[in-house]
Design an enzyme around this catalytic site. Structure first.
Site, PDB file in Angstrom:
ATOM      1  CB  THR A   1      -0.952   0.021   1.209  1.00 52.77           C
ATOM      2  OG1 THR A   1      -0.194   0.047   2.418  1.00 52.77           O
ATOM      3  CG2 THR A   1      -1.866  -1.189   1.207  1.00 52.77           C
ATOM      4  CG  ASP A   2      -0.718   4.645  -2.102  1.00 53.46           C
ATOM      5  OD1 ASP A   2      -1.546   4.648  -1.161  1.00 53.46           O
ATOM      6  OD2 ASP A   2      -1.033   4.916  -3.272  1.00 53.46           O
ATOM      7  CB  ALA A   3       1.412   8.000   1.562  1.00 52.65           C
TER       8      ALA A   3
END
Length: 138
Positions: free
Chosen positions: A15-17
């Protein structure tokens, strides 16, 4: 038409930010789906490589429809869209637990010599594999 289905779990590292699956991870999942399809048809990509043949991607299409998040378990559906003596096009759908399409795509592959990168005819070099692909397409 044969469609391979492989369930994966979204890992936190994917996952990203923003808390959603980073876009490039879908390409990894395409590979997971493609490998599962090949195995389900009775073959192993490592065996092809052991014979000095590799299958690079020459074209890739990806369309994102809906976000996936950590903790979800999407399903990768993979099928053979097109086949010729020189190339294979795989098609992918990644669905969430509600069977909603989150991502669709395709990848085009050719066979080449690992040493020279010269094209190799799939049908001639791997006739059993090629025949299985034809049958899987229906």
């Amino acid at each position: 038409m044969f469609i391979s289905e492989k369930k994966v779990e979204v890992r936190y590292a994917e996952t990203d930010a923003m808390g959603v699956v980073y876009h490039a991870n879908y390409l990894v999942w395409f590979e997971i789906g493609r490998t599962a399809l090949i195995k389900e048809l009775g073959f192993n990509y490592a065996d092809m490589e052991a014979q000095g043949v590799i299958s690079p991607v020459i074209d890739l299409n990806v369309s994102y429809k809906k976000s996936l998040r950590y903790g979800q378990s999407p399903t990768i559906k993979t099928k053979i869209k097109s086949l010729s003596p020189l190339k294979v096009i795989y098609e992918y759908e990644i669905l969430n637990e509600e069977d909603e399409i989150c991502c669709i795509g395709s990848s085009t592959h050719v066979l080449v010599s690992k040493d020279t990168f010269r094209p190799i005819k799939f049908k001639k070099s791997f006739p059993d594999w090629y025949d299985a692909y034809e049958k899987a397409m229906g």
